[in-house]
Scaffold this active site. Sequence first.
Site, short mmCIF file in Angstrom:
data_model
loop_
_atom_site.label_atom_id
_atom_site.label_comp_id
_atom_site.label_asym_id
_atom_site.label_seq_id
_atom_site.Cartn_x
_atom_site.Cartn_y
_atom_site.Cartn_z
N ASN A 10 0.87 -1.18 0.00
CA ASN A 10 0.00 0.00 0.00
C ASN A 10 0.91 1.23 0.00
O ASN A 10 1.47 1.59 1.03
CB ASN A 10 -0.90 -0.02 1.25
CG ASN A 10 -1.78 1.20 1.33
OD1 ASN A 10 -1.80 2.03 0.41
ND2 ASN A 10 -2.52 1.34 2.42
N TRP A 11 1.04 1.83 -1.19
CA TRP A 11 1.96 2.97 -1.30
C TRP A 11 1.36 4.24 -0.70
O TRP A 11 2.03 5.26 -0.62
CB TRP A 11 2.29 3.21 -2.78
CG TRP A 11 3.25 2.21 -3.37
CD1 TRP A 11 3.94 1.22 -2.70
CD2 TRP A 11 3.65 2.10 -4.75
NE1 TRP A 11 4.73 0.51 -3.58
CE2 TRP A 11 4.57 1.03 -4.84
CE3 TRP A 11 3.32 2.79 -5.91
CZ2 TRP A 11 5.16 0.65 -6.05
CZ3 TRP A 11 3.91 2.41 -7.12
CH2 TRP A 11 4.81 1.35 -7.18
N LYS A 12 0.09 4.21 -0.35
CA LYS A 12 -0.60 5.40 0.20
C LYS A 12 -0.36 6.60 -0.72
O LYS A 12 -0.30 6.42 -1.94
CB LYS A 12 -0.15 5.62 1.64
CG LYS A 12 -0.32 4.34 2.48
CD LYS A 12 -0.15 4.54 3.95
CE LYS A 12 -0.35 3.20 4.68
NZ LYS A 12 -0.29 3.31 6.12
N HIS A 97 -9.78 0.83 4.81
CA HIS A 97 -8.50 1.12 5.47
C HIS A 97 -8.72 2.14 6.59
O HIS A 97 -9.52 3.07 6.44
CB HIS A 97 -7.49 1.66 4.45
CG HIS A 97 -6.10 1.70 5.00
ND1 HIS A 97 -5.67 2.69 5.83
CD2 HIS A 97 -5.06 0.83 4.87
CE1 HIS A 97 -4.41 2.45 6.18
NE2 HIS A 97 -4.02 1.33 5.61
N GLU A 99 -7.09 4.61 7.54
CA GLU A 99 -6.87 6.01 7.19
C GLU A 99 -8.09 6.60 6.45
O GLU A 99 -8.34 7.79 6.54
CB GLU A 99 -5.57 6.14 6.38
CG GLU A 99 -4.36 5.98 7.30
CD GLU A 99 -3.11 5.44 6.64
OE1 GLU A 99 -3.01 5.42 5.40
OE2 GLU A 99 -2.21 5.01 7.40
N GLU A 168 -5.22 -4.80 10.55
CA GLU A 168 -4.30 -3.68 10.68
C GLU A 168 -4.60 -2.93 11.98
O GLU A 168 -5.44 -2.01 11.98
CB GLU A 168 -4.45 -2.73 9.49
CG GLU A 168 -4.08 -3.36 8.17
CD GLU A 168 -3.46 -2.36 7.21
OE1 GLU A 168 -2.42 -2.66 6.66
OE2 GLU A 168 -4.01 -1.26 7.05
N GLY A 174 2.35 2.73 10.84
CA GLY A 174 3.29 3.85 10.72
C GLY A 174 3.94 4.25 12.02
O GLY A 174 4.57 5.31 12.10
N SER A 213 3.42 -1.60 10.47
CA SER A 213 4.87 -1.61 10.70
C SER A 213 5.49 -2.97 10.40
O SER A 213 6.40 -3.40 11.11
CB SER A 213 5.20 -1.13 12.12
OG SER A 213 4.73 0.20 12.33
N GLY A 234 2.89 -0.89 4.35
CA GLY A 234 2.89 0.54 4.01
C GLY A 234 4.33 1.00 3.78
O GLY A 234 4.92 0.75 2.73
N GLY A 235 4.90 1.63 4.80
CA GLY A 235 6.22 2.28 4.68
C GLY A 235 7.28 1.42 4.02
O GLY A 235 7.97 1.88 3.09
P1 13P Z 1 2.86 0.77 7.72
O1 13P Z 1 3.46 -0.52 7.17
O2 13P Z 1 3.55 2.00 7.21
O3 13P Z 1 2.73 0.72 9.19
O4 13P Z 1 1.38 0.86 7.12
C1 13P Z 1 0.53 -0.21 7.25
C2 13P Z 1 -0.67 0.03 6.44
O5 13P Z 1 -1.49 0.89 6.77
C3 13P Z 1 -0.85 -0.75 5.22
O6 13P Z 1 -2.12 -0.58 4.68
#
Ligand code: 13P
Length: 251
Positions: A10-12, A97, A99, A168, A174, A213, A234-235
């Site tokens: 997930n590149w956000k 998600h 977010e 999640e 994050g 994470s 994510g990250g």
């Molecule tokens: P991180 O891996 O940056 O914690 O993000 C997780 C996430 O929200 C994947 O959808």
Amino acid sequence: MSRHPLVAANWKMNHLRADAVDCCRALKQALAERPAPARVAIFPSFPLIPVVAAELAGSELAVGGQDLHPDDKGAHTGDVSGAQLADAGCAWVLCGHSERRQDHGEDDALVARKVAAAVRHRLAPLICVGETRDERREGRTFGVLERQLRSAVTAVASAAGPFALAYEPVWAIGTGETATPETAQEVHAFLRLLLGELVEGAAAALPILYGGSATPENAAGLFAQPDVDGFLVGGASLDPQKFLAIIRHSG
Ligand code: 13P
């Protein structure tokens, strides 16, 4: 275990077109040289979907959208429909998600309508559930997860879909704080049991991913758990070498 592992990036709201091309080429080349047992999917932001779809065409890697509107078309400025995602080459879409829930006020009912829209357009929904730090502290984790999951899967008639679920924990996203393998396993086992009640055939077949994470350092311990079937990253997915290392730990 008969479930096919899935590792998703997930590149956000990150990357420009050149970064996306570099990432896709690095992943494609590494996985062509040494195939991984896990399926891999990339979820770029909307403007990057055509770039990623073109780069990944003909490969085993899939593309997904990070969100979709519950309606098929119409006057919804700034939104994207399931039909548009499918037309752009997406096979998957994230639904619910945290977010989106936090930043855009998406509630369970809206997430359920988005899952229904995904199914209508033959996109595989990757449904995200997770509790906040306060909810965990107050002992409400399982109640919250049950409410989110029950609502989200109302539109999913069978496990044949396909679809997938991601646990999640909001406190792990994050933050650098990861759920321990034991905590993840406890929740994944709970979700699998509940899924078995809600969607015929889902308990055995459905991949349940961990997200929050996830890194090359903690992936092996998490993947070793019997009910952890991959990751939603994510990250660490922004760096193809780190993402590849997580893929290599998932199968
Ligand atoms: P991180 O891996 O940056 O914690 O993000 C997780 C996430 O929200 C994947 O959808």
